[in-house]
Design an enzyme around this catalytic site. Structure first.
Site, PDB file in Angstrom:
ATOM      1  CD  GLU A 243     -50.869  -5.115  45.256  1.00 11.07           C
ATOM      2  OE1 GLU A 243     -51.747  -5.155  46.136  1.00 11.07           O
ATOM      3  OE2 GLU A 243     -49.882  -5.868  45.239  1.00 11.07           O
ATOM      4  CD  GLU A 354     -54.837 -10.501  48.180  1.00 11.35           C
ATOM      5  OE1 GLU A 354     -54.585  -9.578  47.389  1.00 11.35           O
ATOM      6  OE2 GLU A 354     -53.994 -10.967  48.961  1.00 11.35           O
TER       7      GLU A 354
END
Ligand SMILES: *[C@@H]1O[C@H](CO)[C@@H](O)[C@H](O)[C@H]1NC(C)=O
Length: 439
Positions: A243, A354
């Site tokens: 990520e 997120e």
């Protein structure tokens, strides 16, 4: 006179009580540590035992490598220039004899290799950059800039073990259950994301991500915007994930600035992996970009927009997963040894935001995603990801055309995707969190 004599007696004739005094003194000094977060209504006094401090210090001595030079950033960060061969990655047991790869053997087709150039030109207002550069001092050749971790950084984490680790995401997300079932998924992670259809063979992904400074209501919440490269089972313990993007995490950094970050795990966010260089894993080769350092300037409402471009792809010959930033800076790579499924290929790529909603005070918090505005507001107001691309079996970058979007609770955060020639596949995403429709 009298006191001086007594002091002398203590220090010369009884070394053990001298030691006790010294320990007591440090204990008293260190017992009350002020943990403070600027820009957040969070000032906390914590009692910390000297034993715990010792443990923290031992851990810090392990991850903070001796610098050749240290650069002070205006935001309070210390950027250590650490010799390449001394960087944390090489402490990994599987990387004992690792030979640092200087260059990927191949870029995805149609791209140029340019290790240190920084192309600041961008149609939407220029690449965002890092605050510590304003110091003017640069890391010497052969070193890499690493943000130094402090005792305060560790004290804000739930535990020493959890420092630098990410809480597990909700496995429900990946099963594509329609929104009502996914709301309140337990651990408070909420998303507004686009992802590729399941079952593809993927070898990388790219996107240009708009950078904002969303507000975070509670210190242990975060708001991030990133790319996920995934493989393995989503509800098992073998999920591999790479990520990268920007994040605001008061817990991790002690402030509310957006920062460039990376993350990896090979066991569903359990024992392996961490953010940035906070554990052994990611090998950095770039001497100008510090992972975990704050980004500046930032986009503002109805004004100039700034974005960062991130490309992650698998070196087709060596197998390492490389990361490139902007229009030409190679940052480094995740060695193939770190992974199981990703040693082969990725099966899904996700792009988007997120947040953690801790439901402090029994309500959805007002932690923002993206710019804090819903997708509907569009350019200059809501945050975007543009030019979504994937790297295919041929090592070619192609536009991500088959994407699905998902937001667990569209009244809190949402996402809308589009396609045009200049921005390819792109989307707007984000939201304010708490509002009359999101409680
Ligand atoms: C740059 O960093 C050096 C070394 O830490 C520090 O002494 C100096 O004050 C910093 N300069 C600026 C302009 O912040």
């Amino acid at each position: 006179m009298d006191t001086i004599v007594r002091k002398k007696t203590i220090s010369t004739s009884t070394p053990s009580s001298n030691l006790v005094l010294a320990l007591l003194f440090t204990f008293l000094l260190q017992t009350i540590i002020r943990v403070e977060c600027s820009n957040l209504n969070y000032t906390k006094y914590r009692k910390v035992s000297s034993l715990r401090l010792e443990r923290i210090q031992r851990h810090l001595d392990k991850i903070n490598k001796p610098p050749v030079l240290t650069i002070e950033s205006e935001d309070g960060d210390l950027i250590d220039c650490v010799h390449k061969r001394k960087q944390p990655a090489l402490d990994h047991p599987l990387l004992k004899n690792h030979k640092i790869q200087k260059m990927p053997t191949m870029m995805p087709k149609g791209m140029n290799i340019n290790v240190e150039s920084l192309d600041r030109s961008s149609k939407s207002g220029g690449d965002a950059w890092q605050m510590w550069h304003q110091n003017g001092t640069r890391c010497p050749k052969g070193t890499v800039p690493i943000r130094r971790s402090t005792v305060h950084d560790v004290l804000r984490a739930k535990s020493l073990y959890e420092y630098g680790k990410k809480q597990r995401r909700s496995p429900l997300l990946f099963r594509r259950i329609e929104p009502p079932d996914v709301v309140n998924n337990g651990n408070g992670h909420e998303h507004a994301i686009a992802f590729t259809e399941a079952g593809e063979e993927l070898y990388g992904a790219k996107a240009t991500i708009n950078v904002w400074d969303p507000t975070i209501e509670v210190v242990n919440e975060f708001s991030l915007s990133q790319i996920w490269i995934l493989s393995g089972s989503f509800d098992g313990s073998d999920l591999n994930s790479i990520e990268a993007g920007w994040q605001v995490s008061p817990e991790l950094y002690g402030d509310s600035r957006p920062r460039l970050f990376t993350y990896w795990t090979s066991d569903t966010y359990q024992a392996t992996g961490c953010y940035n260089l906070l554990c052994a894993g990611f090998v950095q080769i770039n001497s100008k970009i510090a992972i975990g350092a704050s980004i500046s300037p930032l986009s503002s409402y109805n004004a100039k927009q700034y974005d960062i471009t991130i490309l992650i792809w698998k070196d087709p010959q060596v197998g390492n997963w490389w990361m490139r930033f902007g229009d030409g800076s190679l940052i480094g790579y995740w060695p193939v040894e770190l992974f199981t499924h990703l040693a082969d290929r990725a099966t899904m790529v996700q792009w988007g935001g997120e947040v953690v909603n801790s439901r402090a005070n029994g309500q959805h918090t007002s932690t923002q995603m993206g710019s804090g505005r819903f997708a509907d507001d569009g350019f200059g107001k809501s945050s975007y990801f543009r030019n979504l691309e994937i790297v295919d079996m041929d090592n070619s970058l192609t536009s991500a055309t088959n994407i699905v979007t998902l937001a667990e609770n569209k009244n809190c955060y949402n996402i809308k995707s589009f396609y045009n020639n200049r921005w390819g596949t792109h989307f707007y995403y984000g939201g304010p969190g708490n509002n009359p429709q999101c409680r």
